[in-house]
Design a protein around this motif. Sequence first.
Motif, PDB file in Angstrom:
ATOM      1  N   GLY A  78       9.791   9.686 -33.467  1.00 25.36           N
ATOM      2  CA  GLY A  78      10.528  10.624 -32.632  1.00 25.36           C
ATOM      3  C   GLY A  78      10.146  10.447 -31.176  1.00 25.36           C
ATOM      4  O   GLY A  78       8.975  10.253 -30.856  1.00 25.36           O
ATOM      5  N   TYR A  79      11.135  10.510 -30.296  1.00 18.49           N
ATOM      6  CA  TYR A  79      10.877  10.316 -28.866  1.00 18.49           C
ATOM      7  C   TYR A  79      11.773  11.221 -28.042  1.00 18.49           C
ATOM      8  O   TYR A  79      12.742  11.793 -28.537  1.00 18.49           O
ATOM      9  CB  TYR A  79      11.108   8.856 -28.467  1.00 18.49           C
ATOM     10  CG  TYR A  79      12.562   8.479 -28.305  1.00 18.49           C
ATOM     11  CD1 TYR A  79      13.156   8.420 -27.045  1.00 18.49           C
ATOM     12  CD2 TYR A  79      13.369   8.188 -29.416  1.00 18.49           C
ATOM     13  CE1 TYR A  79      14.495   8.086 -26.892  1.00 18.49           C
ATOM     14  CE2 TYR A  79      14.702   7.844 -29.262  1.00 18.49           C
ATOM     15  CZ  TYR A  79      15.270   7.797 -28.007  1.00 18.49           C
ATOM     16  OH  TYR A  79      16.592   7.476 -27.857  1.00 18.49           O
ATOM     17  N   ARG A  80      11.454  11.353 -26.746  1.00 20.19           N
ATOM     18  CA  ARG A  80      12.284  12.088 -25.792  1.00 20.19           C
ATOM     19  C   ARG A  80      13.076  11.101 -24.944  1.00 20.19           C
ATOM     20  O   ARG A  80      12.588  10.023 -24.621  1.00 20.19           O
ATOM     21  CB  ARG A  80      11.438  12.928 -24.851  1.00 20.19           C
ATOM     22  CG  ARG A  80      10.566  13.929 -25.512  1.00 20.19           C
ATOM     23  CD  ARG A  80      11.284  15.209 -25.893  1.00 20.19           C
ATOM     24  NE  ARG A  80      10.275  16.234 -26.020  1.00 20.19           N
ATOM     25  CZ  ARG A  80       9.433  16.315 -27.046  1.00 20.19           C
ATOM     26  NH1 ARG A  80       9.540  15.449 -28.035  1.00 20.19           N
ATOM     27  NH2 ARG A  80       8.513  17.251 -27.091  1.00 20.19           N
ATOM     28  N   ALA A 114      14.063  13.341 -30.413  1.00 21.81           N
ATOM     29  CA  ALA A 114      13.483  14.618 -30.846  1.00 21.81           C
ATOM     30  C   ALA A 114      13.334  15.505 -29.613  1.00 21.81           C
ATOM     31  O   ALA A 114      12.480  15.258 -28.767  1.00 21.81           O
ATOM     32  CB  ALA A 114      12.134  14.392 -31.518  1.00 21.81           C
ATOM     33  N   ARG A 142      12.144  18.993 -32.589  1.00 21.33           N
ATOM     34  CA  ARG A 142      11.045  18.107 -33.012  1.00 21.33           C
ATOM     35  C   ARG A 142      10.328  18.580 -34.274  1.00 21.33           C
ATOM     36  O   ARG A 142      10.002  17.768 -35.142  1.00 21.33           O
ATOM     37  CB  ARG A 142      10.039  17.962 -31.864  1.00 21.33           C
ATOM     38  CG  ARG A 142       9.543  19.291 -31.319  1.00 21.33           C
ATOM     39  CD  ARG A 142       8.763  19.147 -30.042  1.00 21.33           C
ATOM     40  NE  ARG A 142       8.654  20.424 -29.336  1.00 21.33           N
ATOM     41  CZ  ARG A 142       8.017  20.591 -28.194  1.00 21.33           C
ATOM     42  NH1 ARG A 142       7.414  19.570 -27.632  1.00 21.33           N
ATOM     43  NH2 ARG A 142       7.978  21.765 -27.613  1.00 21.33           N
ATOM     44  N   VAL A 195      10.201  16.635 -38.027  1.00 21.20           N
ATOM     45  CA  VAL A 195       8.963  16.219 -38.690  1.00 21.20           C
ATOM     46  C   VAL A 195       8.877  16.830 -40.083  1.00 21.20           C
ATOM     47  O   VAL A 195       8.588  16.137 -41.060  1.00 21.20           O
ATOM     48  CB  VAL A 195       7.729  16.616 -37.851  1.00 21.20           C
ATOM     49  CG1 VAL A 195       6.443  16.371 -38.637  1.00 21.20           C
ATOM     50  CG2 VAL A 195       7.685  15.825 -36.547  1.00 21.20           C
ATOM     51  N   ILE A 235      11.713  12.240 -39.058  1.00 16.76           N
ATOM     52  CA  ILE A 235      10.793  11.379 -38.314  1.00 16.76           C
ATOM     53  C   ILE A 235       9.411  11.476 -38.963  1.00 16.76           C
ATOM     54  O   ILE A 235       9.045  12.510 -39.521  1.00 16.76           O
ATOM     55  CB  ILE A 235      10.720  11.720 -36.809  1.00 16.76           C
ATOM     56  CG1 ILE A 235      10.270  13.160 -36.585  1.00 16.76           C
ATOM     57  CG2 ILE A 235      12.043  11.459 -36.127  1.00 16.76           C
ATOM     58  CD1 ILE A 235      10.120  13.536 -35.117  1.00 16.76           C
ATOM     59  N   GLU A 256       5.958  11.993 -34.237  1.00 15.37           N
ATOM     60  CA  GLU A 256       6.594  12.332 -32.963  1.00 15.37           C
ATOM     61  C   GLU A 256       5.678  11.910 -31.841  1.00 15.37           C
ATOM     62  O   GLU A 256       4.525  12.325 -31.771  1.00 15.37           O
ATOM     63  CB  GLU A 256       6.887  13.830 -32.887  1.00 15.37           C
ATOM     64  CG  GLU A 256       7.843  14.200 -31.774  1.00 15.37           C
ATOM     65  CD  GLU A 256       7.239  15.078 -30.702  1.00 15.37           C
ATOM     66  OE1 GLU A 256       8.005  15.591 -29.860  1.00 15.37           O
ATOM     67  OE2 GLU A 256       5.999  15.236 -30.676  1.00 15.37           O
ATOM     68  N   THR A 288       3.808  16.952 -26.700  1.00 11.08           N
ATOM     69  CA  THR A 288       3.876  18.203 -27.448  1.00 11.08           C
ATOM     70  C   THR A 288       2.506  18.868 -27.496  1.00 11.08           C
ATOM     71  O   THR A 288       1.533  18.272 -27.946  1.00 11.08           O
ATOM     72  CB  THR A 288       4.390  17.957 -28.881  1.00 11.08           C
ATOM     73  OG1 THR A 288       5.723  17.442 -28.808  1.00 11.08           O
ATOM     74  CG2 THR A 288       4.407  19.243 -29.680  1.00 11.08           C
TER      75      THR A 288
END
Length: 289
Positions: free
Chosen positions: A32-34, A80, A85, A89, A94, A97, A101
């Motif tokens: 998961g990424y931004r 995410a 997010r 998870v 995902i 992450e 966070t």
Amino acid sequence: MAMAMTLPVAAQPTVLSGTLAKIADTGVIAIGYRQGEPPFSFEDADGSVIGFSIDLCRRIVDRIRTELDREDIIVTYVVATPATRFILVKTGAIDLECAATTNNAERREMVEFSFPHFLTATHVMTRRADNIESLQDLAGHTVAAASGTVNIEQLNALNREQNLNIAVLPTKSTAEAFDMVVAGRVSAFVTDGILLAAKIAEMPDPTLYALSTYTLSRPEPYGLLLRRDDAAFKSLVNDSLRAFYGSGDINALYAKWFTAPIPPSGINLNLPMSDDMAEAFREPVEYLQ
């Protein structure tokens, strides 16, 4: 008298469970990424996923390939957001992450966190021309904060405690909240200081914006997110981080993202590693406060 022959006992194959079994079965790990949280997790100009947290997770993926003896394990990247997010998870969409966070007790009821990989506090970003120098100066104003963050929770709590009558505006992302301040639609944006510093540095004229010297929280750690009740996977993640931190390679990686120009625009945060951060890398421990 004939001697009995002892036959060697065959080694028992390792029985995988949880996330490691899922990765072994599918040959895929979902990260998961931004889309826009430099320098931790964001998209480069060509759409590739990059950042400090992403680089750490890539090293963990290398460790997973070694542990599973599967060099063919591939990575898929899934967006995410702060609002999605935790459910991503928990549901298995995902596996890890890799972003920015904050680890706290409430969130640990939903997910697990790795060893810390950064420390930051909640700050306020405003337009410098508005001369806002304290949280009290925002009384009666509209302030943006991303949904699903600790920042919006902290702002709401202080708003109630101090009767500030701030109109708190939830947004879907940090980028949306930041753009609202730039456009003059809200008076301020509340989030982690390091994320604000990065966004301000990207602006054509960073001097137009102010990052508060006051904070709404004490410094808290970021961690990588993973599912609860998966001790084997958590141990592998933390062992990977411990080995990487202990090798000293973390210093070069930190410098790459915090004290050197970063893509896509070449901004430099000029943020040397703090003593607290150096200690967290030197002696990594779980954050359980």
